[in-house]
Motif scaffolding. Structure first.
Motif, PDB file in Angstrom:
ATOM      1  N   ALA A  73      47.756  43.255  55.093  1.00 30.82           N
ATOM      2  CA  ALA A  73      47.310  42.963  53.733  1.00 30.82           C
ATOM      3  C   ALA A  73      46.376  41.765  53.747  1.00 30.82           C
ATOM      4  O   ALA A  73      46.541  40.834  54.542  1.00 30.82           O
ATOM      5  N   ALA A  74      45.391  41.790  52.863  1.00 28.74           N
ATOM      6  CA  ALA A  74      44.427  40.694  52.770  1.00 28.74           C
ATOM      7  C   ALA A  74      44.036  40.487  51.323  1.00 28.74           C
ATOM      8  O   ALA A  74      43.932  41.439  50.535  1.00 28.74           O
ATOM      9  N   GLY A  75      43.821  39.226  50.959  1.00 30.32           N
ATOM     10  CA  GLY A  75      43.375  38.897  49.611  1.00 30.32           C
ATOM     11  C   GLY A  75      42.400  37.747  49.661  1.00 30.32           C
ATOM     12  O   GLY A  75      42.377  36.975  50.623  1.00 30.32           O
ATOM     13  N   GLY A  76      41.597  37.620  48.604  1.00 29.39           N
ATOM     14  CA  GLY A  76      40.601  36.556  48.629  1.00 29.39           C
ATOM     15  C   GLY A  76      40.024  36.281  47.264  1.00 29.39           C
ATOM     16  O   GLY A  76      40.571  36.665  46.216  1.00 29.39           O
ATOM     17  N   ARG A  77      38.901  35.622  47.272  1.00 30.64           N
ATOM     18  CA  ARG A  77      38.262  35.181  46.043  1.00 30.64           C
ATOM     19  C   ARG A  77      37.483  36.283  45.343  1.00 30.64           C
ATOM     20  O   ARG A  77      36.942  36.059  44.264  1.00 30.64           O
ATOM     21  N   ASP A  78      37.425  37.461  45.934  1.00 29.04           N
ATOM     22  CA  ASP A  78      36.736  38.570  45.267  1.00 29.04           C
ATOM     23  C   ASP A  78      37.634  39.308  44.288  1.00 29.04           C
ATOM     24  O   ASP A  78      37.265  40.344  43.753  1.00 29.04           O
ATOM     25  N   ARG A  79      38.849  38.775  44.056  1.00 26.86           N
ATOM     26  CA  ARG A  79      39.776  39.315  43.057  1.00 26.86           C
ATOM     27  C   ARG A  79      40.237  40.719  43.418  1.00 26.86           C
ATOM     28  O   ARG A  79      40.407  41.580  42.534  1.00 26.86           O
ATOM     29  N   ALA A  80      40.475  40.955  44.687  1.00 28.21           N
ATOM     30  CA  ALA A  80      40.929  42.271  45.122  1.00 28.21           C
ATOM     31  C   ALA A  80      41.964  42.129  46.228  1.00 28.21           C
ATOM     32  O   ALA A  80      41.838  41.271  47.110  1.00 28.21           O
TER      33      ALA A  80
ATOM     34  N   VAL B 217      48.735  29.315  41.257  1.00 21.58           N
ATOM     35  CA  VAL B 217      49.736  29.472  42.313  1.00 21.58           C
ATOM     36  C   VAL B 217      49.089  29.150  43.663  1.00 21.58           C
ATOM     37  O   VAL B 217      48.116  29.775  44.067  1.00 21.58           O
ATOM     38  N   LEU B 218      49.656  28.157  44.342  1.00 21.11           N
ATOM     39  CA  LEU B 218      49.093  27.679  45.599  1.00 21.11           C
ATOM     40  C   LEU B 218      49.782  28.260  46.817  1.00 21.11           C
ATOM     41  O   LEU B 218      49.218  28.233  47.919  1.00 21.11           O
ATOM     42  N   ALA B 219      51.003  28.767  46.665  1.00 25.79           N
ATOM     43  CA  ALA B 219      51.753  29.238  47.831  1.00 25.79           C
ATOM     44  C   ALA B 219      52.755  30.298  47.416  1.00 25.79           C
ATOM     45  O   ALA B 219      53.356  30.207  46.343  1.00 25.79           O
TER      46      ALA B 219
ATOM     47  N   GLY C  17      45.169  30.718  38.081  1.00 22.37           N
ATOM     48  CA  GLY C  17      45.563  30.954  36.700  1.00 22.37           C
ATOM     49  C   GLY C  17      47.059  31.035  36.504  1.00 22.37           C
ATOM     50  O   GLY C  17      47.551  30.814  35.397  1.00 22.37           O
ATOM     51  N   GLY C  18      47.815  31.384  37.575  1.00 22.26           N
ATOM     52  CA  GLY C  18      49.261  31.271  37.466  1.00 22.26           C
ATOM     53  C   GLY C  18      50.104  32.506  37.656  1.00 22.26           C
ATOM     54  O   GLY C  18      51.326  32.423  37.585  1.00 22.26           O
ATOM     55  N   ASP C  19      49.522  33.676  37.882  1.00 20.34           N
ATOM     56  CA  ASP C  19      50.334  34.883  38.037  1.00 20.34           C
ATOM     57  C   ASP C  19      50.802  35.075  39.475  1.00 20.34           C
ATOM     58  O   ASP C  19      50.051  34.820  40.432  1.00 20.34           O
ATOM     59  N   VAL C  20      52.037  35.543  39.613  1.00 21.47           N
ATOM     60  CA  VAL C  20      52.568  36.031  40.886  1.00 21.47           C
ATOM     61  C   VAL C  20      52.823  37.515  40.709  1.00 21.47           C
ATOM     62  O   VAL C  20      53.500  37.929  39.755  1.00 21.47           O
ATOM     63  N   GLU C  21      52.290  38.322  41.622  1.00 19.65           N
ATOM     64  CA  GLU C  21      52.425  39.772  41.507  1.00 19.65           C
ATOM     65  C   GLU C  21      53.005  40.336  42.801  1.00 19.65           C
ATOM     66  O   GLU C  21      52.692  39.872  43.898  1.00 19.65           O
ATOM     67  N   CYS C  22      53.834  41.357  42.647  1.00 17.58           N
ATOM     68  CA  CYS C  22      54.433  42.041  43.790  1.00 17.58           C
ATOM     69  C   CYS C  22      54.026  43.509  43.753  1.00 17.58           C
ATOM     70  O   CYS C  22      54.186  44.179  42.721  1.00 17.58           O
ATOM     71  N   TYR C  23      53.513  43.989  44.868  1.00 13.14           N
ATOM     72  CA  TYR C  23      53.059  45.366  44.989  1.00 13.14           C
ATOM     73  C   TYR C  23      53.835  46.094  46.078  1.00 13.14           C
ATOM     74  O   TYR C  23      54.287  45.471  47.049  1.00 13.14           O
TER      75      TYR C  23
ATOM     76  N   PRO D 289      42.014  45.886  42.102  1.00 12.82           N
ATOM     77  CA  PRO D 289      41.522  44.645  41.499  1.00 12.82           C
ATOM     78  C   PRO D 289      42.698  43.845  40.956  1.00 12.82           C
ATOM     79  O   PRO D 289      43.658  44.403  40.416  1.00 12.82           O
ATOM     80  N   THR D 290      42.640  42.533  41.099  1.00 12.12           N
ATOM     81  CA  THR D 290      43.739  41.676  40.649  1.00 12.12           C
ATOM     82  C   THR D 290      43.372  40.820  39.442  1.00 12.12           C
ATOM     83  O   THR D 290      44.238  40.138  38.898  1.00 12.12           O
ATOM     84  N   GLY D 291      42.098  40.812  39.044  1.00 10.06           N
ATOM     85  CA  GLY D 291      41.702  40.099  37.840  1.00 10.06           C
ATOM     86  C   GLY D 291      41.466  38.622  38.003  1.00 10.06           C
ATOM     87  O   GLY D 291      40.906  37.978  37.124  1.00 10.06           O
ATOM     88  N   ALA D 292      41.891  38.058  39.124  1.00 13.82           N
ATOM     89  CA  ALA D 292      41.690  36.629  39.393  1.00 13.82           C
ATOM     90  C   ALA D 292      41.717  36.427  40.902  1.00 13.82           C
ATOM     91  O   ALA D 292      42.303  37.230  41.631  1.00 13.82           O
ATOM     92  N   PRO D 293      41.082  35.370  41.386  1.00 16.01           N
ATOM     93  CA  PRO D 293      41.098  35.114  42.833  1.00 16.01           C
ATOM     94  C   PRO D 293      42.515  34.983  43.374  1.00 16.01           C
ATOM     95  O   PRO D 293      43.392  34.391  42.737  1.00 16.01           O
TER      96      PRO D 293
END
Length: 392
Positions: free
Chosen positions: A214-221, A281-283, A259-265, A236-240
């Protein structure tokens, strides 16, 4: 006998207080901002690296096992298995390897700041993300180094590695870069496949056997790949995405967003749950089978949820939470916030000072036996009182 009973009652009242301090959580001052934390698989030890160059190892009872200094600001730490090896990286490109007692095995240098570190499951290999991806053996031999190719996805020249993950079986390595490259390599450093993001990759993770990446980044995906690569499952995740963790079995991926969301997929399936923290969320981290999910935000709160997203507890750390790490089964949680390193037993709701927390829980660590010494003195007093009563 009434006096004796009163003193014994006082002792009994104090024993749970001391034990409670050990059973809930411990916070230790590190002297400078904590930049990263790691925890052993069994939760017996945690390690914190700081901006002041300190590397601090804590027992889960809050006592300091050892404390050593690095040549400069510590940017990343990692621990292998039950703590046989501890690694640290610095802003100046130093990679240091220690034994479980804090004895230094070796120090090596890589180009650029060390932005991430990852051990193979047996601790015999260590991957470092700097300007390049570098693999060391536990004996300090540099086995290979791979450059991140310059691409049109970034104006940065040259690009650098941002994150690295090692599968537990030691067969595969995943890495992300500032120019959007997602790399999947075998143990020998040969590239198996390369994925692409539209912006800097902030975090990558791999399941224990490398069957899910899994990979995530500043492209909001969010992107999820299989071991063979190909087109990813992407949403798409809507935020970095600033933080990401994949459960060891590959069944859950958790992201922390600006922005503050934690999401689980559930990879290759759907979003399972979302929780809002109210601050970036930093970590994040997730246990091996997804039993527990932890997060820390810029507002200074540590969060713990069940795997289904139901809250277990929150804790006000008093400063932005820079890092969190869960033990394999999710029974212990390490966190860094401001100049403090915390270790929690997740089964217990952390008790704040306002709710009657004992001073020992969050003050500077005392020498082992401090509580026992107090109780011992009271026991002596009780024995003396009983003796006096008998002599009357």
């Amino acid at each position: 006998m009434k006096k004796t009973a009163l003193i014994i009652a006082l002792i009994v009242a104090l024993v749970p207080a001391a034990a409670g301090a050990e059973a809930t959580y411990h916070g230790v001052s590190t002297g400078s901002i904590v930049s990263d934390v790691a925890i052993t698989a069994d939760g017996r030890y945690m390690v914190a690296g700081t901006g002041g160059g300190e590397i601090v190892c804590l027992h889960r009872d809050g006592t300091v096992a050892w404390n050593v200094s690095a040549p400069g600001t510590v940017t990343a730490v990692a621990v292998a298995g039950s703590g046989d090896y501890v690694a640290a990286g610095t802003v100046g490109g130093d990679v240091l390897l220690f034994d479980g007692n804090g004895g230094r095995y070796w120090t090596k240098s890589v180009a650029g700041s060390v932005r991430d570190l990852a051990f193979a499951g047996d601790g015999r290999s260590l991957a470092a993300a700097g300007d390049r991806i570098v693999l060391f053996t536990n004996l300090g031999k540099e086995e290979w180094t791979r450059a991140v190719q310059t691409g049109t996805r970034s104006g940065e020249t040259p690009p650098h590695a941002t994150s690295v993950a090692f599968t537990s079986d030691g067969k595969f390595i995943a890495a992300g870069s500032s120019n959007g490259a997602i790399l999947f390599m075998n143990r020998a450093g040969n590239l198996i496949w390369e994925g692409l993001a539209r912006g800097a990759v902030t975090a990558v993770d791999a399941s224990r056997d490398g069957s899910v990446v899994a990979a995530g980044g500043r492209d909001r995906a969010l992107q999820v790949y299989g071991r063979s690569g190909g087109l990813p499952w992407a949403l798409p995740t809507g935020a970095p995405i600033l933080a990401l963790a994949l459960s060891g079995d590959g069944r859950f991926v958790v992201i922390g967003k600006e922005g503050g969301d934690v999401e689980c997929y559930r990879p290759n399936d759907a979003l399972l749950w979302t929780n809002r923290t109210g601050s970036t969320v930093l970590a994040v981290d997730v246990s091996r089978r997804g039993e527990a999910v932890a997060a820390g935000n810029a507002g200074g709160t540590v969060y713990l949820w069940n795997g289904n997203g139901n809250p277990r507890w929150t804790f006000d750390a008093g400063a932005p939470v820079s890092a969190v790490a869960l033990s394999e089964n999710g029974d212990y949680l390490a966190a860094g916030a401001g100049e403090r390193a915390f270790i929690f037993r997740t089964a217990d709701v952390p008790v704040t000072a306002a709710e009657g927390e004992t001073a020992k829980t969050t003050t500077e660590p005392t020498e082992a036996g401090g509580a026992g010494a107090l109780i011992g003195l009271l026991a002596v007093a009780a024995a003396g009182a009983a003796g006096r009563l008998r002599r009357r």
